[in-house]
Every structure is written in C-alpha cells, then in structure tokens.
Design a protein around this motif. Structure first.
Motif, PDB file in Angstrom:
ATOM      1  N   ASP A   1      57.258 -58.768   2.416  1.00  8.72           N
ATOM      2  CA  ASP A   1      58.601 -59.336   2.578  1.00  8.72           C
ATOM      3  C   ASP A   1      59.439 -58.509   3.548  1.00  8.72           C
ATOM      4  O   ASP A   1      60.140 -59.061   4.400  1.00  8.72           O
ATOM      5  CB  ASP A   1      59.293 -59.403   1.216  1.00  8.72           C
ATOM      6  N   ILE A   2      59.344 -57.193   3.453  1.00  6.22           N
ATOM      7  CA  ILE A   2      60.114 -56.322   4.346  1.00  6.22           C
ATOM      8  C   ILE A   2      59.642 -56.495   5.784  1.00  6.22           C
ATOM      9  O   ILE A   2      60.446 -56.566   6.722  1.00  6.22           O
ATOM     10  CB  ILE A   2      59.973 -54.859   3.898  1.00  6.22           C
ATOM     11  N   HIS A   3      58.334 -56.598   5.971  1.00  7.69           N
ATOM     12  CA  HIS A   3      57.788 -56.782   7.319  1.00  7.69           C
ATOM     13  C   HIS A   3      58.265 -58.109   7.909  1.00  7.69           C
ATOM     14  O   HIS A   3      58.647 -58.182   9.085  1.00  7.69           O
ATOM     15  CB  HIS A   3      56.265 -56.751   7.269  1.00  7.69           C
ATOM     16  N   SER A   4      58.251 -59.166   7.115  1.00  3.94           N
ATOM     17  CA  SER A   4      58.695 -60.478   7.594  1.00  3.94           C
ATOM     18  C   SER A   4      60.155 -60.440   8.007  1.00  3.94           C
ATOM     19  O   SER A   4      60.539 -60.969   9.058  1.00  3.94           O
ATOM     20  CB  SER A   4      58.475 -61.521   6.499  1.00  3.94           C
ATOM     21  N   LYS A   5      60.989 -59.809   7.206  1.00  5.23           N
ATOM     22  CA  LYS A   5      62.414 -59.719   7.533  1.00  5.23           C
ATOM     23  C   LYS A   5      62.649 -58.858   8.762  1.00  5.23           C
ATOM     24  O   LYS A   5      63.524 -59.151   9.578  1.00  5.23           O
ATOM     25  CB  LYS A   5      63.182 -59.160   6.335  1.00  5.23           C
ATOM     26  N   ARG A   6      61.855 -57.811   8.904  1.00  4.39           N
ATOM     27  CA  ARG A   6      62.008 -56.956  10.084  1.00  4.39           C
ATOM     28  C   ARG A   6      61.683 -57.726  11.351  1.00  4.39           C
ATOM     29  O   ARG A   6      62.395 -57.632  12.359  1.00  4.39           O
ATOM     30  CB  ARG A   6      61.100 -55.726   9.970  1.00  4.39           C
ATOM     31  N   GLU A   7      60.596 -58.521  11.321  1.00  2.55           N
ATOM     32  CA  GLU A   7      60.227 -59.272  12.513  1.00  2.55           C
ATOM     33  C   GLU A   7      61.258 -60.351  12.836  1.00  2.55           C
ATOM     34  O   GLU A   7      61.524 -60.644  14.002  1.00  2.55           O
ATOM     35  CB  GLU A   7      58.841 -59.894  12.317  1.00  2.55           C
ATOM     36  N   GLN A   8      61.856 -60.939  11.811  1.00  2.48           N
ATOM     37  CA  GLN A   8      62.909 -61.923  12.036  1.00  2.48           C
ATOM     38  C   GLN A   8      64.107 -61.274  12.724  1.00  2.48           C
ATOM     39  O   GLN A   8      64.675 -61.822  13.666  1.00  2.48           O
ATOM     40  CB  GLN A   8      63.327 -62.546  10.705  1.00  2.48           C
ATOM     41  N   GLU A   9      64.473 -60.086  12.257  1.00  4.31           N
ATOM     42  CA  GLU A   9      65.579 -59.356  12.875  1.00  4.31           C
ATOM     43  C   GLU A   9      65.230 -58.946  14.302  1.00  4.31           C
ATOM     44  O   GLU A   9      66.072 -58.963  15.198  1.00  4.31           O
ATOM     45  CB  GLU A   9      65.923 -58.121  12.045  1.00  4.31           C
ATOM     46  N   TYR A  10      63.970 -58.583  14.523  1.00  3.63           N
ATOM     47  CA  TYR A  10      63.543 -58.162  15.857  1.00  3.63           C
ATOM     48  C   TYR A  10      63.597 -59.321  16.848  1.00  3.63           C
ATOM     49  O   TYR A  10      64.036 -59.159  17.984  1.00  3.63           O
ATOM     50  CB  TYR A  10      62.122 -57.594  15.781  1.00  3.63           C
ATOM     51  N   ARG A  11      63.159 -60.498  16.414  1.00  2.51           N
ATOM     52  CA  ARG A  11      63.245 -61.670  17.294  1.00  2.51           C
ATOM     53  C   ARG A  11      64.692 -61.998  17.624  1.00  2.51           C
ATOM     54  O   ARG A  11      65.025 -62.351  18.759  1.00  2.51           O
ATOM     55  CB  ARG A  11      62.554 -62.862  16.636  1.00  2.51           C
ATOM     56  N   SER A  12      65.551 -61.869  16.631  1.00  2.00           N
ATOM     57  CA  SER A  12      66.973 -62.095  16.879  1.00  2.00           C
ATOM     58  C   SER A  12      67.531 -61.077  17.864  1.00  2.00           C
ATOM     59  O   SER A  12      68.329 -61.402  18.748  1.00  2.00           O
ATOM     60  CB  SER A  12      67.746 -62.030  15.555  1.00  2.00           C
ATOM     61  N   HIS A  13      67.084 -59.824  17.727  1.00  4.20           N
ATOM     62  CA  HIS A  13      67.504 -58.763  18.653  1.00  4.20           C
ATOM     63  C   HIS A  13      67.054 -59.079  20.073  1.00  4.20           C
ATOM     64  O   HIS A  13      67.815 -58.921  21.038  1.00  4.20           O
ATOM     65  CB  HIS A  13      66.921 -57.431  18.196  1.00  4.20           C
ATOM     66  N   GLN A  14      65.815 -59.546  20.229  1.00  5.18           N
ATOM     67  CA  GLN A  14      65.316 -59.883  21.563  1.00  5.18           C
ATOM     68  C   GLN A  14      66.103 -61.033  22.181  1.00  5.18           C
ATOM     69  O   GLN A  14      66.440 -60.997  23.371  1.00  5.18           O
ATOM     70  CB  GLN A  14      63.830 -60.246  21.482  1.00  5.18           C
ATOM     71  N   GLN A  15      66.390 -62.041  21.381  1.00  6.23           N
ATOM     72  CA  GLN A  15      67.154 -63.176  21.894  1.00  6.23           C
ATOM     73  C   GLN A  15      68.556 -62.753  22.316  1.00  6.23           C
ATOM     74  O   GLN A  15      69.133 -63.302  23.246  1.00  6.23           O
ATOM     75  CB  GLN A  15      67.235 -64.270  20.828  1.00  6.23           C
ATOM     76  N   ARG A  16      69.103 -61.770  21.619  1.00 11.63           N
ATOM     77  CA  ARG A  16      70.466 -61.328  21.899  1.00 11.63           C
ATOM     78  C   ARG A  16      70.547 -60.412  23.109  1.00 11.63           C
ATOM     79  O   ARG A  16      71.533 -60.411  23.850  1.00 11.63           O
ATOM     80  CB  ARG A  16      71.017 -60.607  20.667  1.00 11.63           C
ATOM     81  N   THR A  17      69.495 -59.634  23.333  1.00 13.53           N
ATOM     82  CA  THR A  17      69.570 -58.588  24.357  1.00 13.53           C
ATOM     83  C   THR A  17      68.825 -58.925  25.640  1.00 13.53           C
ATOM     84  O   THR A  17      69.131 -58.366  26.687  1.00 13.53           O
ATOM     85  CB  THR A  17      69.030 -57.258  23.811  1.00 13.53           C
TER      86      THR A  17
END
Length: 550
Positions: A130-146
């Motif tokens: 679950d932690i890994h899944s949430k981390r990757e979701q946050e990472y994709r959001s970070h990439q889209q933002r930056t």
C-alpha cells in the motif's frame, strides 16, 4: 630455529626464512601505502574547475533501451560494444551493493566501512504494498507538476529544409513575441508552403509581404504559401506568437512543417523570477577579502537545546572577532534562559520541537545575503575567518561553502561527501554517498567542489530557504539537507577556515541533569524508531529504495 615454510609461485618452489618473511611483510605494507597514495593523493582528471559564471550545461539523458538494437537500414553493419564505456552511462536500473575492494591495512579507518541499506526494511511486509502504491501515485503527480515540454529531447533531422530555433525562445505569459530564425531552404518548385501549429497560443504576422498568402491569423494553426522562396522567408521574419493560456512556468511545443518534412521547437512561457538583491553595506575600501562588510552581508544562525553554557561561550567567541554581526538563536529548551546583548535575536519554540525545525526558524529570520550556520558548541578563533568564505561565494557560482571543524584532540575535519542518485525501476532509485570531493576550485587552492559539508557553512540565504529543512528530522540529521538540495545547491568546502569544537568529554559524576537530558535526546538508539523514521522518509519522500556509502 623453527621449520622453514615453503610455497609455490608459477611452479617454482620457494623456501622462506624468518628474515624473508619480514621482507615480504614490508613489501606488502609498502604496496598498500603506494595504493593508498595513488587512490587518495594522485592527480585525477579535471582536478581543478573554473566556477566563474557561465551558461548552464545541456541536460544529460538516460541510455535508451533501444540504442543497441540497430535500425533495419543499418542492420547489416557490424559493431562492437565497449563494455567499459557502456557501464559509465546512466540506465533506468540500479542496485545498492557494497562495493568490493582490495583489503588493505587500516582500510576501515582510512576509507570508512562500506555499507548497504534497504529502506523497505523499515516497513512491515503487510504495509509495503500500500505504501509503495501511494508513493508511486505521488511520484506521478510530482512528474506531471514539474515536467514541461521544454524537458523533451528535440533533435533536428539532418537534410531538412526547415530552419528553426532549437531552444532559447521565451515569452512572458499572455504576451507576444516575434519568432526568430524561421526559414525554408528548399529546392526550386512552383509553390512553397509551411505550416505552424501551437497548443498554448496563436500566430499572426507583424507585416504582410507581397506575394505571400497567409491563412490562420490569430489562430493556433498558421499556413503560409508563396511562389517565390525569398518572399516566403521574408514573411516568416514577421511571424508572431501570442500566449493565450496562462501558466507561470511552462512551454509550448510548436510543430513546424513543409510538405513531407516536420519539426518541433519549444517556446518557453514563464514569468522571469525577479531578482532578490541584498545591499552589501559600505566596504572598507581597496580590494580583496578584507574589504567586505561582514555585518551587512552575514548573519550567524544556530540552534540550541539545553546547552546554555556552551551557547554563551560561542557568543563570547563570536564577539571577539565580529562584535556587530547579528546572531539568531532558535531555542526549544524547556527551562529557557534569555541571551542578553546587542545584535542577538532569540526565538523560542515548543520543547523538543527538533533540530531541523529550529534550523528553519532561525534561517527564516535572516535578512542578509549570507547565513553562517554554526552549532551551539562551536568556538570562534583567529582561524575562523568568515571573510574568506564570503570571498569564495562572491567570486564563484557556489551557493554554499563549508569550513573545517577542529576537535579538542586536534583533529580537523571537513566531512566532504559525494552524493549521487542512480535511476532505478518502479521500486525506486538508489542513493549513493561516498567520502570525497569532485574538483579543486581555481583561484582557491584550499577549496574544493563537493556535495555535502560539515555543520559549519556559509550559504546564500535564498538558496537555503529554497531547499529548507524537513522538520520531521527532529534529532539526528544533517546530510539529509544536502540530499534534498541535489540539483539546487552548488556546494564547496574550504579547509583554511576553521572553527573549534568544544570538548564533549565530561566525567559521569560531573554531568548535570541538563547534560543527561541532552544526551538522552541527542544520542538516541539509532536502530530504533529514529532510523526507521529516516528510512521511511528516504523511501517515500525521496523515492529511494536503498542506499550505499562509506
């Protein structure tokens, strides 16, 4: 005399006498020292680097997976892979493994103990998915933002008749510019045509050229055609681009085509950040490091916790050399004491709020160009020449430069660290930390370029605020700031500016209640909650899967 021992070298049997064994031991020791010299002190490529202000270098790209698979057009051409060069290229995979090396006398003392750490061990197996899944979701959001189209690699194909700007075209949001460098170099034909397509703005022409047909003015698609090439190229010198979709920092990827040829180029859209300038104060006249007005340029910041005796010694030592420099103190002690004196600002926090939280508070109150960070148990001496550190930052592109700390034993350390991140798969990236530095700085032979320095450094206030200090790191932390600063901070280290470290040696029966309480907070069990907390931050916040170092 004991029995002689024998061994074989390439089929030749050799008998060793005791004297011969001593000689062999001496040879082994000499060889080890020679290796140590070559490893540590031998000249390395690019040992000196020029840090004068100049344009940034082009970005580096990862090794594409399909690079070694030849195109069908070139499939019949043989090639040989140079493995030693291939290994140097960045890839989309990494592993954290303690590197094997030669076994040398005093290897641990000289180079440090190699270690490897997996951050997934900080989690329960049942929680990791679950932690890994949430981390990757946050990472994709970070990439889209930056990430913006400006990050995309664009290659101008050879033999294309289209000429266009590859990079460097910029427009303010909702403003208009002339697009430079557009041209068509085609073979003779009866009709010449070009097309431009944008997604975040519209095109127009600042003037109309005779014999050129223009279609799509004030639209996202513009088409130009003419029977004479010179007329068409003249018209393209008047093409304008107007940004119509507001964004403070992004880019529009423009498509440029003619007949069967297509190309792309970017127009950067952004508000140019206004400069943040600091008045340097009146200098003493002349040239050189002694001319700087340190009180106008530098603020000294520190964080204290239950150590007012050492804090008073620090302040007294500063005042011997810098009587008018502002000292800012962040204090999260329980029974507070007010530090009296001119140019002292003391800010109180909730008890035990933490090390990095205190750093944030102290540096947030700095209004000078530079901030000098010191621990509350440091002592200024005649060798603590802040002017020398100011001189380095004023004359180079560095953002932060560390000094050296002299321990009570006489040992002086700079704690220079090389920090890098190796790209990994979806499991995360690999953090690599090694002792050492990259280059000597031209013009400053006692200074080097590195990635992490000791807890005594001068930095540009604006850059430190940009990185910040994670307040979740409450007690044992330092290098984490430089890890967060990768790609933001340009770091150096100078060994000729030294601050003394107060003695930590105190007999057990002479320790006060405050000393014992401080030790409880300062030296916790690193195998427990604190280490797990650090690994959790590395794993989720920084998307690291593991770390190696020495």
């Amino acid at each position: 005399m004991g029995p002689r021992r024998a061994f074989s070298i390439s089929g030749i049997r050799v008998r060793m006498r005791p004297v011969q064994k001593s000689v062999c031991a001496l040879i082994v020791l000499t060889a080890s020292l020679a290796f140590l010299y070559l490893h540590v002190w031998s000249p390395k490529p690019y040992t000196t680097v020029d840090l004068r202000h100049r344009p940034d270098q082009l970005p580096e790209f990862l090794l594409p997976d399909h690079l070694l698979v030849p195109d069908k057009k070139y499939a019949h051409i043989a090639f040989r892979i140079k493995e030693e060069i291939l290994e140097l290229l960045p890839k989309n995979s990494c592993k954290c493994e303690a590197q094997a090396s030669f076994t040398l006398p005093f290897q641990k003392e000289l180079f440090g103990q190699e270690y490897s750490m997996e951050f997934t061990n900080a989690f329960k197996p049942s929680d990791l998915v679950d932690i890994h899944s949430k981390r990757e979701q946050e990472y994709r959001s970070h990439q889209q933002r930056t990430q913006v189209p400006l990050d995309q690699l664009i290659i101008v194909q050879a033999n294309s008749p289209l000429e266009f700007p590859v990079q460097g075209v910029e427009v303010r949001p909702l403003q208009t510019i002339l697009i430079p460098g557009l041209s068509l170099q085609a073979v003779e034909r009866t009709l010449y045509r070009v097309n431009l397509t944008a997604t975040m703005g519209t095109f127009d022409v600042a003037a109309e050229v005779e014999g050129v047909k223009v279609e799509g003015e004030r639209e996202m698609h513009l088409s130009l055609s003419a029977s004479h090439l010179d007329n068409l190229n003249r018209q393209m010198q008047f093409i304008t681009y107007t940004n119509t979709l507001f964004h403070p920092n992004t880019a529009d990827l423009v498509q440029f085509s003619t007949d069967e040829h297509r190309a792309s180029f970017s127009i950067r859209i952004r508000h140019v950040p206004p400069p943040k300038l600091y008045y340097p104060g009146s200098s003493r006249g002349g040239a050189g490091e002694g001319t700087y007005n340190i009180s106008a340029l530098v603020t000294i910041a520190t964080k204290t916790f239950l150590r007012y005796d050492k804090l008073r010694v620090l302040i007294d030592s500063i005042r011997k050399f810098y009587p008018t420099v502002t000292i800012i103190i962040a204090d999260d002690s329980r029974d507070i004491e007010h530090m009296q004196g001119p140019h002292i600002e003391q800010y109180f926090m909730p008890f035990g709020k933490g090390w990095f939280a205190g750093r944030n508070l102290a540096i947030s109150q700095v209004n000078t160009k530079y901030v000098l960070w010191v621990d509350d148990d440091f002592i200024f001496t005649p060798r603590t020449k802040v002017e020398k550190l100011v001189d380095v930052l004023e004359k180079t592109t560095l953002d932060l430069v560390g000094g050296a700390v002299r321990e009570i034993t006489g040992y002086t350390t700079t704690y220079r660290q090389q920090i890098s991140v190796q790209p990994g798969s979806e499991e995360g990236d690999c953090l690599r930390i090694r002792q050492g530095y990259h280059h000597i700085i031209e013009g400053f032979p006692d200074c080097v370029v590195t990635d992490g320095v000791i807890n005594f450094f001068l930095a540009r206030t604006e850059k430190v605020l940009q990185v910040g200090f994670d307040p979740r790191l409450r007690r044992v932390a330092h290098l984490e700031f430089f890890i967060d600063g990768l790609g933001i901070l340009h770091v150096g280290s100078c060994s000729n500016v030294v601050v003394d470290h107060a003695s930590k040696i105190k007999l057990p029966w002479l320790k006060s209640a405050s000393d014992k309480q401080y030790a409880k907070f300062r030296y916790p069990n690193l195998t427990g909650d604190i280490m797990n907390s650090k690994q959790t931050l590395f794993y989720f916040k920084n998307r690291f899967k593991c770390m190696t170092g020495n």
